[in-house]
Motif scaffolding. Structure first.
Motif, PDB file in Angstrom:
ATOM      1  N   MET A  25       0.856  -1.153   0.000  1.00 54.75           N
ATOM      2  CA  MET A  25       0.000   0.000   0.000  1.00 54.75           C
ATOM      3  C   MET A  25       0.907   1.222   0.000  1.00 54.75           C
ATOM      4  O   MET A  25       1.922   1.270   0.689  1.00 54.75           O
ATOM      5  N   TYR A  26       0.548   2.198  -0.790  1.00 50.22           N
ATOM      6  CA  TYR A  26       1.285   3.454  -0.836  1.00 50.22           C
ATOM      7  C   TYR A  26       0.433   4.558  -0.239  1.00 50.22           C
ATOM      8  O   TYR A  26      -0.752   4.664  -0.533  1.00 50.22           O
ATOM      9  N   VAL A  27       1.035   5.369   0.604  1.00 53.79           N
ATOM     10  CA  VAL A  27       0.346   6.496   1.222  1.00 53.79           C
ATOM     11  C   VAL A  27       1.276   7.705   1.176  1.00 53.79           C
ATOM     12  O   VAL A  27       2.476   7.571   0.972  1.00 53.79           O
ATOM     13  N   PHE A  28       0.707   8.875   1.358  1.00 51.91           N
ATOM     14  CA  PHE A  28       1.489  10.096   1.450  1.00 51.91           C
ATOM     15  C   PHE A  28       1.504  10.543   2.901  1.00 51.91           C
ATOM     16  O   PHE A  28       0.458  10.677   3.529  1.00 51.91           O
ATOM     17  N   GLU A  29       2.688  10.781   3.438  1.00 55.37           N
ATOM     18  CA  GLU A  29       2.796  11.277   4.803  1.00 55.37           C
ATOM     19  C   GLU A  29       2.630  12.794   4.775  1.00 55.37           C
ATOM     20  O   GLU A  29       2.642  13.402   3.710  1.00 55.37           O
ATOM     21  N   PRO A  30       2.433  13.446   5.929  1.00 57.46           N
ATOM     22  CA  PRO A  30       2.123  14.874   5.955  1.00 57.46           C
ATOM     23  C   PRO A  30       3.138  15.768   5.239  1.00 57.46           C
ATOM     24  O   PRO A  30       2.793  16.825   4.737  1.00 57.46           O
ATOM     25  N   GLY A  31       4.386  15.357   5.155  1.00 52.53           N
ATOM     26  CA  GLY A  31       5.401  16.155   4.473  1.00 52.53           C
ATOM     27  C   GLY A  31       5.344  16.026   2.964  1.00 52.53           C
ATOM     28  O   GLY A  31       6.078  16.691   2.246  1.00 52.53           O
ATOM     29  N   GLY A  32       4.467  15.134   2.443  1.00 59.27           N
ATOM     30  CA  GLY A  32       4.306  14.978   1.004  1.00 59.27           C
ATOM     31  C   GLY A  32       5.070  13.820   0.411  1.00 59.27           C
ATOM     32  O   GLY A  32       5.036  13.601  -0.792  1.00 59.27           O
ATOM     33  N   ARG A  59       5.873   9.961  -0.513  1.00 56.94           N
ATOM     34  CA  ARG A  59       5.137   8.713  -0.711  1.00 56.94           C
ATOM     35  C   ARG A  59       5.860   7.627   0.093  1.00 56.94           C
ATOM     36  O   ARG A  59       7.065   7.472   0.014  1.00 56.94           O
ATOM     37  N   VAL A  60       5.102   6.868   0.847  1.00 57.09           N
ATOM     38  CA  VAL A  60       5.650   5.812   1.699  1.00 57.09           C
ATOM     39  C   VAL A  60       5.019   4.497   1.282  1.00 57.09           C
ATOM     40  O   VAL A  60       3.809   4.409   1.073  1.00 57.09           O
ATOM     41  N   GLU A  61       5.841   3.467   1.154  1.00 54.56           N
ATOM     42  CA  GLU A  61       5.329   2.133   0.836  1.00 54.56           C
ATOM     43  C   GLU A  61       5.211   1.339   2.130  1.00 54.56           C
ATOM     44  O   GLU A  61       6.171   1.225   2.889  1.00 54.56           O
ATOM     45  N   LEU A  62       4.033   0.794   2.379  1.00 53.24           N
ATOM     46  CA  LEU A  62       3.820  -0.091   3.527  1.00 53.24           C
ATOM     47  C   LEU A  62       3.806  -1.513   2.991  1.00 53.24           C
ATOM     48  O   LEU A  62       2.963  -1.874   2.169  1.00 53.24           O
ATOM     49  N   PHE A  63       4.745  -2.317   3.432  1.00 59.86           N
ATOM     50  CA  PHE A  63       4.931  -3.658   2.896  1.00 59.86           C
ATOM     51  C   PHE A  63       4.909  -4.628   4.050  1.00 59.86           C
ATOM     52  O   PHE A  63       5.726  -4.544   4.964  1.00 59.86           O
ATOM     53  N   ALA A  75      -2.432  -2.460 -13.002  1.00 64.88           N
ATOM     54  CA  ALA A  75      -1.465  -1.427 -13.387  1.00 64.88           C
ATOM     55  C   ALA A  75      -1.484  -0.276 -12.388  1.00 64.88           C
ATOM     56  O   ALA A  75      -2.499  -0.006 -11.752  1.00 64.88           O
ATOM     57  N   LEU A  76      -0.357   0.397 -12.265  1.00 66.37           N
ATOM     58  CA  LEU A  76      -0.275   1.559 -11.387  1.00 66.37           C
ATOM     59  C   LEU A  76      -0.879   2.775 -12.081  1.00 66.37           C
ATOM     60  O   LEU A  76      -0.798   2.884 -13.306  1.00 66.37           O
ATOM     61  N   PRO A  77      -1.459   3.693 -11.317  1.00 66.71           N
ATOM     62  CA  PRO A  77      -1.990   4.907 -11.943  1.00 66.71           C
ATOM     63  C   PRO A  77      -0.846   5.761 -12.494  1.00 66.71           C
ATOM     64  O   PRO A  77       0.273   5.728 -11.975  1.00 66.71           O
ATOM     65  N   GLU A  78      -1.105   6.517 -13.549  1.00 63.31           N
ATOM     66  CA  GLU A  78      -0.076   7.348 -14.181  1.00 63.31           C
ATOM     67  C   GLU A  78       0.570   8.315 -13.175  1.00 63.31           C
ATOM     68  O   GLU A  78       1.763   8.604 -13.254  1.00 63.31           O
ATOM     69  N   GLU A  79      -0.212   8.797 -12.204  1.00 59.69           N
ATOM     70  CA  GLU A  79       0.316   9.729 -11.212  1.00 59.69           C
ATOM     71  C   GLU A  79       1.476   9.135 -10.418  1.00 59.69           C
ATOM     72  O   GLU A  79       2.310   9.859  -9.887  1.00 59.69           O
ATOM     73  N   TYR A  80       1.522   7.805 -10.319  1.00 63.50           N
ATOM     74  CA  TYR A  80       2.602   7.146  -9.573  1.00 63.50           C
ATOM     75  C   TYR A  80       3.961   7.546 -10.130  1.00 63.50           C
ATOM     76  O   TYR A  80       4.920   7.726  -9.405  1.00 63.50           O
ATOM     77  N   TYR A 136       4.591  11.924  -9.719  1.00 65.13           N
ATOM     78  CA  TYR A 136       4.654  12.641  -8.445  1.00 65.13           C
ATOM     79  C   TYR A 136       5.955  12.343  -7.732  1.00 65.13           C
ATOM     80  O   TYR A 136       6.409  11.207  -7.687  1.00 65.13           O
ATOM     81  N   GLY A 137       6.553  13.374  -7.156  1.00 69.22           N
ATOM     82  CA  GLY A 137       7.746  13.202  -6.328  1.00 69.22           C
ATOM     83  C   GLY A 137       7.608  14.032  -5.065  1.00 69.22           C
ATOM     84  O   GLY A 137       6.652  14.797  -4.901  1.00 69.22           O
ATOM     85  N   THR A 138       8.550  13.912  -4.172  1.00 70.04           N
ATOM     86  CA  THR A 138       8.531  14.695  -2.951  1.00 70.04           C
ATOM     87  C   THR A 138       8.557  16.179  -3.316  1.00 70.04           C
ATOM     88  O   THR A 138       9.350  16.588  -4.158  1.00 70.04           O
ATOM     89  N   PRO A 139       7.680  16.979  -2.714  1.00 71.97           N
ATOM     90  CA  PRO A 139       7.650  18.407  -3.055  1.00 71.97           C
ATOM     91  C   PRO A 139       8.997  19.089  -2.803  1.00 71.97           C
ATOM     92  O   PRO A 139       9.722  18.746  -1.873  1.00 71.97           O
ATOM     93  N   ASP A 140       9.322  20.062  -3.653  1.00 72.92           N
ATOM     94  CA  ASP A 140      10.525  20.868  -3.495  1.00 72.92           C
ATOM     95  C   ASP A 140      10.274  21.843  -2.344  1.00 72.92           C
ATOM     96  O   ASP A 140       9.473  22.762  -2.463  1.00 72.92           O
ATOM     97  N   VAL A 141      10.957  21.649  -1.206  1.00 70.88           N
ATOM     98  CA  VAL A 141      10.681  22.460  -0.011  1.00 70.88           C
ATOM     99  C   VAL A 141      11.020  23.927  -0.214  1.00 70.88           C
ATOM    100  O   VAL A 141      10.489  24.774   0.483  1.00 70.88           O
ATOM    101  N   SER A 142      11.872  24.244  -1.184  1.00 70.91           N
ATOM    102  CA  SER A 142      12.199  25.647  -1.417  1.00 70.91           C
ATOM    103  C   SER A 142      11.033  26.387  -2.060  1.00 70.91           C
ATOM    104  O   SER A 142      10.994  27.610  -2.060  1.00 70.91           O
TER     105      SER A 142
END
Length: 65
Positions: free
Chosen positions: A1-8, A10-14, A46-51, A54-60
């Motif tokens: 399962m993939y989820v997004f943590e509050p910082g943005g 993506r985390v895989e739970l395996f 299949a995985l959704p195209e957004e997979y 999407y990457g970790t947001p640029d904090v700057s």
């Protein structure tokens, strides 16, 4: 399962312990960049195209409220 943590991020739970292969003739599977989607999800739907978009947001560029 993939989820997004509050910082943005993506985390895989395996929850599986991995693959135990006892076949003495098993050959290592190596995926190249052209087979990325196949290597990421070897079986199942299949995985959704957004997979792949999407990457970790640029904090700057994150605005603090």
């Amino acid at each position: 399962m993939y989820v997004f943590e509050p910082g943005g991020n993506r985390v895989e739970l395996f929850g599986d312990s991995g693959y135990l292969i006892l076949d003495p003739d098993w050959k290592t599977v190596t995926w190249n960049e052209n087979e990325l989607e196949k290597g990421v999800i070897w079986y199942g739907s299949a995985l959704p195209e957004e997979y792949f978009l999407y990457g970790t947001p640029d904090v700057s560029k994150v605005q603090v409220k």
